[in-house]
Design a protein around this motif. Structure first.
Motif, PDB file in Angstrom:
ATOM      1  N   GLY A  52       0.744  -1.290   0.056  1.00 21.37           N
ATOM      2  CA  GLY A  52       0.039   0.286   0.015  1.00 21.37           C
ATOM      3  C   GLY A  52       1.008   1.352   0.041  1.00 21.37           C
ATOM      4  O   GLY A  52       0.976   1.820  -0.928  1.00 21.37           O
ATOM      5  N   GLY A  53       1.376   1.638   1.142  1.00 19.15           N
ATOM      6  CA  GLY A  53       1.861   2.777   1.181  1.00 19.15           C
ATOM      7  C   GLY A  53       1.229   4.012   1.658  1.00 19.15           C
ATOM      8  O   GLY A  53       0.133   3.907   2.076  1.00 19.15           O
ATOM      9  N   VAL A  54       1.632   5.089   1.458  1.00 19.15           N
ATOM     10  CA  VAL A  54       0.608   6.458   1.755  1.00 19.15           C
ATOM     11  C   VAL A  54      -0.053   6.933   0.366  1.00 19.15           C
ATOM     12  O   VAL A  54       0.549   7.007  -0.715  1.00 19.15           O
ATOM     13  CB  VAL A  54       1.878   7.853   1.853  1.00 19.15           C
ATOM     14  N   PRO A  55      -1.484   6.624   0.544  1.00 17.48           N
ATOM     15  CA  PRO A  55      -2.317   6.942  -0.445  1.00 17.48           C
ATOM     16  C   PRO A  55      -2.014   8.060  -1.383  1.00 17.48           C
ATOM     17  O   PRO A  55      -1.682   9.310  -0.836  1.00 17.48           O
ATOM     18  CB  PRO A  55      -3.566   6.667  -0.035  1.00 17.48           C
ATOM     19  N   ALA A  56      -2.705   8.212  -2.656  1.00 14.12           N
ATOM     20  CA  ALA A  56      -2.787   9.599  -3.424  1.00 14.12           C
ATOM     21  C   ALA A  56      -3.486  10.660  -2.555  1.00 14.12           C
ATOM     22  O   ALA A  56      -4.521  10.399  -1.897  1.00 14.12           O
ATOM     23  CB  ALA A  56      -3.335   9.212  -4.772  1.00 14.12           C
ATOM     24  N   ASP A  57      -2.791  11.886  -2.289  1.00 18.29           N
ATOM     25  CA  ASP A  57      -3.634  12.985  -1.979  1.00 18.29           C
ATOM     26  C   ASP A  57      -3.536  12.858  -0.484  1.00 18.29           C
ATOM     27  O   ASP A  57      -4.212  13.644   0.328  1.00 18.29           O
ATOM     28  CB  ASP A  57      -4.788  13.207  -2.480  1.00 18.29           C
ATOM     29  N   ASP A  58      -2.965  11.855   0.351  1.00 21.86           N
ATOM     30  CA  ASP A  58      -2.952  11.559   1.693  1.00 21.86           C
ATOM     31  C   ASP A  58      -1.529  11.868   2.460  1.00 21.86           C
ATOM     32  O   ASP A  58      -0.568  12.192   1.556  1.00 21.86           O
ATOM     33  CB  ASP A  58      -3.471  10.302   1.983  1.00 21.86           C
ATOM     34  N   PHE A  59      -1.128  11.785   3.567  1.00 22.77           N
ATOM     35  CA  PHE A  59      -0.023  12.068   4.143  1.00 22.77           C
ATOM     36  C   PHE A  59       0.401  11.135   5.114  1.00 22.77           C
ATOM     37  O   PHE A  59      -0.676  10.482   5.907  1.00 22.77           O
ATOM     38  CB  PHE A  59       0.260  13.401   4.639  1.00 22.77           C
ATOM     39  N   ASP A  60       1.420  10.990   5.728  1.00 20.79           N
ATOM     40  CA  ASP A  60       1.669  10.140   6.911  1.00 20.79           C
ATOM     41  C   ASP A  60       2.965  10.705   7.557  1.00 20.79           C
ATOM     42  O   ASP A  60       3.757  11.589   7.134  1.00 20.79           O
ATOM     43  CB  ASP A  60       2.080   8.599   6.425  1.00 20.79           C
ATOM     44  N   GLU A  61       3.547  10.403   8.660  1.00 18.41           N
ATOM     45  CA  GLU A  61       4.441  10.838   9.624  1.00 18.41           C
ATOM     46  C   GLU A  61       5.371   9.988   9.963  1.00 18.41           C
ATOM     47  O   GLU A  61       4.831   8.832  10.325  1.00 18.41           O
ATOM     48  CB  GLU A  61       3.841  11.547  10.795  1.00 18.41           C
TER      49      GLU A  61
END
Length: 244
Positions: A117-126
């Motif tokens: 998966g990873g960080v989806p389009a137009d989203d963010f993670d820390e």
């Protein structure tokens, strides 16, 4: 003000609002670093905020480079579900004394790789690190980062600001507060970006609202009606239809 002019003003205000909102989104799309407790000579938690700018791809890998001229004696990486983390150690060009120890080698990169998966389009993670000790007599530390997308694109956040202007892909930079008797949270570029982002959004919203109000007023303005025909001189009627 004519209806045509009101419509033109409304259109300009709405367009300006969209430009401001777009600029705010662009400013907030950088990979940034912040810390709730960083100060010279101490230990700190570093938080890297990683937005996915793509509309179709996800962020699948993040590589953060640590300063070699001011190495850390301790580096702890956040363990995240769905991500594999690897710390890479290198030999330093020359031994560096950090606190009570002298380092001949240090951790120079930390890599997070998505297992699915990873960080989806137009989203963010820390992504967080625990490091120490932070150097003294230094105003700021830069942490060049490399962001990889699921479609193969690689974005290098490694450029340093020059002449007061922000580069297209600035390196995440942590500003260190001066050491004092009272602990002071570190000021960061991401905090400044957040303030500018909020201001731009408020201005954009206000401009858009003014544009819509102007448009509504223009559309509701009544059309002019034909003037009543004045009565002929000497023909005014008195009470009960009597002629005067």
């Amino acid at each position: 003000m004519s209806r045509k002019l009101v419509l033109r003003v409304a259109a300009i205000a709405a367009a300006s609002a969209l430009v401001l909102v777009g600029a705010a989104n662009s400013a907030s799309a950088h990979v940034t670093v912040s810390s709730p407790d960083a100060k010279p000579g101490g230990y700190a938690k570093l938080v890297f905020r990683v937005p996915t700018e793509s509309d179709t791809a996800s962020t699948t890998k993040l590589v953060v480079s640590l300063p070699k001229d001011h190495p850390f004696a301790h580096v702890g990486a956040q363990v995240k579900d769905g991500w594999k983390v690897v710390k890479t150690t290198e030999k330093l060009p020359a031994p560096v004394k950090v606190g009570d120890v002298t380092l001949s080698q240090a951790i120079t990169t930390v890599t997070w790789t998505a297992e699915a998966g990873g960080v989806p389009a137009d989203d963010f993670d820390e992504f967080a690190l625990s490091v120490g000790r932070l150097p003294e007599g230094v105003d700021s530390l830069s942490f060049p980062a490399e962001q990889t997308y699921s479609d193969g694109e690689v974005v290098k956040w490694s450029q340093l600001a020059a002449d007061g202007s922000e580069p297209e892909h600035p390196a995440p930079t942590l500003k260190l507060a001066a050491a004092s008797a009272t602990p002071v949270a570190a000021s960061t570029d991401s905090a400044a970006d957040g303030g500018a982002d909020t201001t731009a959004r408020l201005l954009g919203g206000a401009g858009l609202l003014l544009g819509l109000l102007g448009l509504a007023l223009a559309l509701r303005r009544p059309k002019p009606t034909a003037a009543a025909t004045p009565a002929a001189p000497g023909r005014a009627d008195g009470p009960a239809g009597e002629k005067l």
